[in-house]
Design a protein around this motif. Structure first.
Motif, PDB file in Angstrom:
ATOM      1  N   ASP A  49       0.832  -1.202   0.000  1.00  0.00           N
ATOM      2  CA  ASP A  49       0.000   0.000   0.000  1.00  0.00           C
ATOM      3  C   ASP A  49       0.867   1.252   0.000  1.00  0.00           C
ATOM      4  N   CYS A  52       2.301   1.855  -3.428  1.00  0.00           N
ATOM      5  CA  CYS A  52       1.251   2.311  -4.353  1.00  0.00           C
ATOM      6  C   CYS A  52       0.785   3.727  -4.029  1.00  0.00           C
ATOM      7  N   ILE A  53       0.744   4.086  -2.756  1.00  0.00           N
ATOM      8  CA  ILE A  53       0.378   5.451  -2.376  1.00  0.00           C
ATOM      9  C   ILE A  53       1.457   6.419  -2.861  1.00  0.00           C
ATOM     10  N   GLY A  56       1.242   7.143  -6.408  1.00  0.00           N
ATOM     11  CA  GLY A  56       0.025   7.836  -6.826  1.00  0.00           C
ATOM     12  C   GLY A  56      -1.065   6.912  -7.337  1.00  0.00           C
ATOM     13  N   PHE A  58      -2.754   4.579  -5.378  1.00  0.00           N
ATOM     14  CA  PHE A  58      -3.804   4.541  -4.354  1.00  0.00           C
ATOM     15  C   PHE A  58      -3.980   5.944  -3.783  1.00  0.00           C
ATOM     16  N   VAL A  59      -5.197   6.408  -3.781  1.00  0.00           N
ATOM     17  CA  VAL A  59      -5.529   7.673  -3.127  1.00  0.00           C
ATOM     18  C   VAL A  59      -6.763   7.445  -2.268  1.00  0.00           C
ATOM     19  N   ARG A  60      -6.851   8.177  -1.194  1.00  0.00           N
ATOM     20  CA  ARG A  60      -7.992   8.038  -0.299  1.00  0.00           C
ATOM     21  C   ARG A  60      -9.187   8.754  -0.889  1.00  0.00           C
ATOM     22  N   GLY A  61     -10.252   8.019  -1.030  1.00  0.00           N
ATOM     23  CA  GLY A  61     -11.485   8.615  -1.501  1.00  0.00           C
ATOM     24  C   GLY A  61     -12.353   9.010  -0.320  1.00  0.00           C
ATOM     25  N   GLU A  70      -7.127   9.033   9.050  1.00  0.00           N
ATOM     26  CA  GLU A  70      -5.999   8.502   8.284  1.00  0.00           C
ATOM     27  C   GLU A  70      -4.878   8.090   9.229  1.00  0.00           C
ATOM     28  N   HIS A  74      -3.261   9.277   2.867  1.00  0.00           N
ATOM     29  CA  HIS A  74      -3.995   8.420   1.922  1.00  0.00           C
ATOM     30  C   HIS A  74      -4.159   6.979   2.415  1.00  0.00           C
TER      31      HIS A  74
END
Length: 125
Positions: A49, A52-53, A56, A58-61, A70, A74
């Motif tokens: 994770d 991937c964060i 870019g 994975f981003v927090r929706g 958090e 993210h």
């Protein structure tokens, strides 16, 4: 509603723990080994994770089911809980499947009791 998803994850995690406790599959069989396996799996997924964060991907929706808390940028609070659930469920299912497989093999290896001819009361065949 903000904590509904987290609550569902915790209830599901508790359900897996009940199954584990009932059949002594992972943590109730060997707590130290089970905790190490869970920790390694959780660390690997959190590392994934993190990569991937940082890339870019994975981003927090913003979801209405999310707590909005958090752990890191993210990385919502629910993510480590979900990953712990995922790892624990996988270990419990894997261990249960192996136990069933061993039981099936043991049963298949037993001599067939019904294959022997029936004897009458006098002992003759």
């Amino acid at each position: 509603m903000r904590f509904a998803y987290l609550a569902a994850l915790l209830v599901s995690l508790a359900g897996v723990a009940v199954v584990d406790a009932r059949w002594r599959l992972v943590l109730w069989r060997d707590a130290r080994r089970g905790a190490v396996a869970l920790g390694v799996g959780l660390a690997a997924f959190l590392l994934w994770d993190g990569v991937c964060i940082a890339a870019g991907v994975f981003v927090r929706g913003d979801g209405r089911w999310s707590t909005g808390v958090e752990v890191a940028p993210h990385l919502p609070l629910e993510e480590p809980v979900f990953l712990l659930f995922l790892c624990y469920l996988a270990l419990v299912l894997w261990t249960a499947a192996r136990r069933v497989e061993r039981a099936v093999r043991a049963r298949a290896a037993e001599p067939a009791r019904d294959a022997a001819p029936a004897r009458d009361a006098g002992g003759a065949r």
